[in-house]
Design a protein around this motif. Sequence first.
Motif, short mmCIF file in Angstrom:
data_model
loop_
_atom_site.label_atom_id
_atom_site.label_comp_id
_atom_site.label_asym_id
_atom_site.label_seq_id
_atom_site.Cartn_x
_atom_site.Cartn_y
_atom_site.Cartn_z
N VAL A 67 18.10 -7.39 34.26
CA VAL A 67 17.88 -7.09 35.68
C VAL A 67 17.22 -8.30 36.34
O VAL A 67 16.21 -8.82 35.86
N TRP A 68 17.82 -8.72 37.47
CA TRP A 68 17.28 -9.88 38.18
C TRP A 68 16.08 -9.49 39.02
O TRP A 68 15.92 -8.35 39.45
N ARG A 74 11.26 -0.23 43.06
CA ARG A 74 11.69 1.10 42.60
C ARG A 74 12.99 1.54 43.29
O ARG A 74 13.81 2.22 42.69
N GLU A 75 13.16 1.13 44.55
CA GLU A 75 14.36 1.54 45.30
C GLU A 75 15.63 0.87 44.76
O GLU A 75 16.71 1.45 44.78
N ALA A 114 8.13 0.59 34.46
CA ALA A 114 8.40 2.04 34.57
C ALA A 114 9.87 2.27 34.91
O ALA A 114 10.51 3.18 34.36
N SER A 115 10.42 1.45 35.79
CA SER A 115 11.84 1.56 36.14
C SER A 115 12.73 1.22 34.95
O SER A 115 13.78 1.84 34.73
N LEU A 116 12.32 0.22 34.16
CA LEU A 116 13.06 -0.16 32.96
C LEU A 116 13.11 1.03 31.98
O LEU A 116 14.17 1.37 31.45
N ASP A 121 15.54 6.31 29.83
CA ASP A 121 15.44 7.78 29.82
C ASP A 121 16.66 8.44 30.48
O ASP A 121 17.06 9.54 30.09
N LEU A 122 17.25 7.74 31.44
CA LEU A 122 18.46 8.26 32.12
C LEU A 122 19.72 8.04 31.29
O LEU A 122 20.81 8.48 31.68
#
Length: 268
Positions: A67-68, A74-75, A114-116, A121-122
């Motif tokens: 991810v860059w 978060r958005e 947290a997003s990673l 988790d998704l």
Amino acid sequence: MNHPMPHLGFGTFRLEGQTAFDSVTLALNAGYRHIDTAQIYGNEQAVGDAIQSSGIAREDIFLTTKVWTDNFSRELFIPSVQESLRQLGMADIDLLLIHWPLKNQEVDMADYLASLKQAQDLGLTRQIGISNFTMAHMEQAVQILGKDVLLTNQIEVHPYLQNRQVTEYCRALGMRVTGYMPFAYGAVLQDPVIQAIAEKHQATAAQVVLAWMRQQGFVTIPSSTKQANIESNLDADRLTLDETDLAAIAALDRGHRVANPDFAPAWD
């Protein structure tokens, strides 16, 4: 099901369009089963097309993207990963990395990590990791996510930049080291010590470097557009360096860093 990350992968940095498609196709045909790409490379679609055209089962390929920094909020984070999957033509990938830690802290590390973890988790990625993290960054990351959550830290490693402090710290934290730029843009391949070891073993200079990486326990992801190099790099697995060779290569470390953009962290 997570399958193990092969120690030799095929990198796609600087490969674009048809060149990326052709090179990944050559790599898969030669026997590589670990492919590394990134959002910023602009080649995820070509990489995905090559994988799908290869006829090799998805389960047999270990696929990484990164991810860059522009997508760390978060958005944007999860939508950017979903866009990567769309480009790749995949339902999920094997490994998702944070490409660089943020120098300016525009987004807090706790937020983008947290997003990673959320991406994992998704079910968008099977495993997660980091890239270009210093020891302080790694310590912070493990405080945020816990130990044994991050699979790897992908950092520059080659005989001219052996990065021993950082690699030892990775291992202490339970992370594998993925070394990129193993040839330092070819500089290492011209080294007389490497060339002498290659001659001794009737191998190529690149095979010597890749055998050294393997014997140090590193994963590595060289790239090439030439079929002969792609195939001979894979044959490095047949080469085992002796203690004399390893000692000679250990002495080549000179802190020669190739990847050092202005947004890079303060390196250890």
